[in-house]
Write a protein that holds these residues in place. Structure first.
Motif: not given
Length: 357
Positions: A63-81
């Motif tokens: 919020e304080e930067e008015a930004a969306l930030d994803i440094p590096r997100h690694i996960s196991q997911v279904q294709d739909k997600y």
């Protein structure tokens, strides 16, 4: 196929999971725009996607930067997600004024899906940036590109990507002081902008500050991902800097990693494989690893010429040199074939450092 357990549905069918990677940042400019995005994100997440997405608001929004930030997100997911998450991020990206996100879906090291998400709206800052970026690719349009990128920066002073692209234009125009300023400003705004470190390293190289170049290239490697072509460009350039500093074994480490990587033909690194293997062979020659040199030259011959302009006859010459040093009689056949292809053999001498072209 996968190294993890696969849950099953009630009907007995398998739930297939894949490796996913998300990385990047979006800037929304003002608190008002940021709050609108938050509301829209939550509404669409719950009503369109039934919460079948990868992120909660608190995971990625600042919020304080008015930004969306994803440094590096690694996960196991279904294709739909994965698809739902990409669709949701694409939608909110149109409310951003700067930045970009990259996403990959991977199985056993193979990219199944990938997406690059960035603003493409009618906002004046977005249009100015996109215009400047497009003009960069037009011959003789550097001044116009620079002016458009400057307009984007004037409209949003935290536009890290616009600074980086303007730095590239200044570098191309040989305005190295201005290029250094732009690249450094881009890094100050977004310390994870690999392209800015990569560009600044080029300025250091021109100014013969090779240790500073290597420092920037090392950081660029840390903030990029091997799935990105830029990661391997960085490896190749870092090796060249090490060779110039006579740090041969450090350069070999980078080229060995590059040589092991398989690139599709549309990957910009594919055209450099012949050159990299040739340089690797020369590096092995210089430290008297003659068998490894011979194998590297042989592998180089198997690759397309691409950007290397290294002929088969030249590779036969060097492979023969490595074979002779290794005490193998095959060097005679290599040199005969090189001569048959028109290469003069009058200057066979001690191995030199890898050429830098």
């Amino acid at each position: 196929m996968n190294n993890y357990s696969v849950p099953t549905l009630q009907n007995g069918s398998a739930m297939i999971f894949y490796k996913s990677i998300f990385s990047g940042r979006l800037e929304f400019g003002t608190p008002r725009s940021y709050q609108q995005v938050i509301k829209m994100f939550e509404h669409r997440r719950e009503n369109y996607y039934k919460s079948e997405v990868l992120f909660e608001i608190e995971d990625i929004f600042i919020e304080e930067e008015a930004a969306l930030d994803i440094p590096r997100h690694i996960s196991q997911v279904q294709d739909k997600y994965w698809r739902n998450t990409v669709n949701l991020l694409e939608n909110i990206a149109q409310y951003a004024v700067a930045g970009d996100l990259c996403a990959w879906l991977i199985e056993d090291g193979k990219i199944l899906r990938e997406s690059r998400i960035e603003p493409n709206s009618d906002k004046s800052v977005v249009r100015a940036f996109l215009q400047g970026r497009e003009l960069i690719d037009e011959a003789g349009k550097e001044t116009e590109a620079k002016e458009a990128l400057s307009r984007a920066i004037q409209k949003f002073e935290k536009h890290s990507t616009a600074y980086e692209r303007r730095g590239f234009v200044n570098y191309r125009l040989r305005n190295y002081t201005d290029a250094m300023y732009d690249y450094t400003k881009s890094i100050d705004i977004n310390p994870r902008n690999a392209y800015a470190y990569f560009g600044r390293a080029f300025v250091h190289i021109v100014e013969e500050n090779l240790q500073d170049a290597i420092t920037d290239l090392k950081v660029a490697l840390k903030v990029s991902i091997p799935l990105q072509p830029v990661y391997w460009k960085i490896r190749r350039r870092k090796a060249e800097c090490h060779f110039k500093l006579n740090e041969t074994e450090e350069g070999i480490k980078d080229l060995k990693l590059f040589a092991k990587r398989k690139f599709d033909q549309d990957n910009p690194n594919y055209k450099w494989r012949r050159k990299v293997l040739f340089d690797l062979g020369n590096a092995y020659l210089s430290i008297q690893e003659f068998d490894l040199a011979r194998l590297a030259f042989a592998d180089s011959m198997k690759e397309d010429i691409g950007s290397s302009e290294i002929s088969d006859s030249e590779l036969l010459l060097f492979r023969g040199m490595a074979a002779q040093k290794a005490g193998k009689g095959s060097f005679v056949e290599d040199w005969k074939e090189a001569a048959a292809q028109g290469l003069s053999l009058i200057h066979i001498s001690e191995p030199t450092r890898p050429r830098l072209i």
